[in-house]
Design a protein around this motif. Sequence first.
Motif, short mmCIF file in Angstrom:
data_model
loop_
_atom_site.label_atom_id
_atom_site.label_comp_id
_atom_site.label_asym_id
_atom_site.label_seq_id
_atom_site.Cartn_x
_atom_site.Cartn_y
_atom_site.Cartn_z
N GLY A 155 0.74 -1.08 0.00
CA GLY A 155 0.11 -0.11 0.01
C GLY A 155 0.83 1.48 -0.05
O GLY A 155 1.89 1.20 -0.28
N THR A 156 0.10 2.22 0.35
CA THR A 156 0.88 3.68 0.34
C THR A 156 0.84 4.32 1.87
O THR A 156 -0.10 3.76 2.76
N ASP A 164 -10.81 12.18 4.65
CA ASP A 164 -10.94 10.61 4.71
C ASP A 164 -10.19 10.07 5.84
O ASP A 164 -8.89 10.09 5.59
N PRO A 165 -10.59 9.69 6.84
CA PRO A 165 -9.69 9.00 7.72
C PRO A 165 -9.12 7.70 7.31
O PRO A 165 -9.56 6.75 6.79
N GLN A 166 -7.65 7.71 7.23
CA GLN A 166 -6.82 6.53 6.60
C GLN A 166 -5.68 6.09 7.71
O GLN A 166 -5.38 7.04 8.58
N VAL A 167 -5.57 5.10 7.64
CA VAL A 167 -4.46 4.29 8.73
C VAL A 167 -3.70 3.36 8.15
O VAL A 167 -3.95 2.75 7.09
N GLU A 183 -1.23 -7.43 1.55
CA GLU A 183 -1.96 -6.95 0.35
C GLU A 183 -3.58 -7.27 0.57
O GLU A 183 -4.22 -6.06 0.37
N ASP A 184 -3.65 -7.97 1.54
CA ASP A 184 -5.09 -8.40 1.35
C ASP A 184 -5.75 -7.34 2.57
O ASP A 184 -7.08 -7.20 2.66
N GLY A 210 -2.30 1.40 4.02
CA GLY A 210 -0.79 0.99 4.00
C GLY A 210 -0.37 -0.25 5.16
O GLY A 210 -1.00 -0.08 6.16
N VAL A 211 0.63 -0.76 4.89
CA VAL A 211 1.20 -1.72 5.93
C VAL A 211 2.41 -1.41 6.14
O VAL A 211 3.37 -1.61 4.99
#
Length: 433
Positions: A155-156, A164-167, A183-184, A210-211
């Motif tokens: 991810g990124t 938008d809330p992203q983590v 990726e899952d 992202g991871v």
Amino acid sequence: MNTADLIGTAVTNTFRSKARSILTILAIFVGAFTLTLTSGLGTGINAYIDDTVSGVGASDAMTVTKAQEGNDPLAGSSGPVEYDPDAIAGAGIPGATVIALTPDDIDTITGIDGVLEVHATHAISLDFIQVADGTKYVAGVGSLVPGQTTLLAAGTGPDADTSDPQVAIPDSYIDPLGFDSAEDAIGASMSITLADAIRTQHTLHATIVGVTEESLASPIGASILPNDALTAALFDAQSTGIPADEADRYTQATVWFAPDLTDAEVNALKDRLADAGFTGITVADQLGTITAVIDGIVLVLNAFAIIALLAASFGIVNTLLMSVQERTREIGLMKAMGMGSGRVFSLFSLEAVSLGFLGSAIGVGIAMIAGTALSSVLSTGLLADLNGLTLIAFDPVSVATIILVVMVIAFFAGTLPAAGAAKADPVESLRYE
């Protein structure tokens, strides 16, 4: 005898006494092998630090805290610390606490000479995170400031400009949260729960974009990494029911200074911060101990390799001295036929260089094979948690330099017997029995 013939003769003469030459080459091999491995170790670890140093922060920035007396911000607590109602957990270091920074503190820091910009970090404490109806897990909240990065397994990084809330979540949470792979996890929704001042729980939802991979200099460790929109929402939820002046409490602040400051000027800025009651820590401070230990270990190992090469140089001297003695009549014949002293000196010097090249080339080649194999095994075993680390890496320039250095050592080791051969009197040499 032209140059090509001289080189060919020198290489051929190298193995006139096979046992003696092989033992000398083995001695050189040990030194070259050790020197190559230790050089590769330093190259690999330093490259890993260079790759992850941006995760700690920019080189023109420092982390500023208001540390309690008796606490080292880098080492954690050194013993019992007197209670302070303004103290909060500090920077994710177990046992460390810092006195919360207030807006007034931020203003004070901003006004200190040499400070160009200040970015404060809110303290957010989560209860748990959860995906769907799965198991609830405790997690911390990390943060990145301009100039910082983190390694990504998939991810990124969270978008700072979106509402938008992203983590981003650590890769160690992939299996526990029920995902088959990094990726899952991308695109899945995760709930984040925290309590406010009166222990009322608030649950917010964010998209996993992202991871992150944990690294030596990871700025977030095993914490989730929210974007600015999610951070603000979490802080607002946590501050519910708290007066505004009590809510604005920061764990630390990032201070930027001019990138062209010298070490002395940076230390002077730290002193000014200390006079105002703050502690400043740069990237060099955070990684200084690590790099110093690594460089020290590599230096000691290199010293053993140099000792081995010096021992091998005596072997070269012995081999060539015996060769000169055994070929005394041959040397006399060559000189009687018109071969000059310079050519005789070059012949025996080239034999020494030939021994050095063979020993170093074999040592370097086997060291690269062994180092690559060992690094591969460790990266999937003992050092699997240090993502992106190639423990032993080989720089072509360093490898070529090692071979060249060993050849130079061999040349100087061969100068004494070569000089003796060059000075030999042809008449006396032909009479030698």
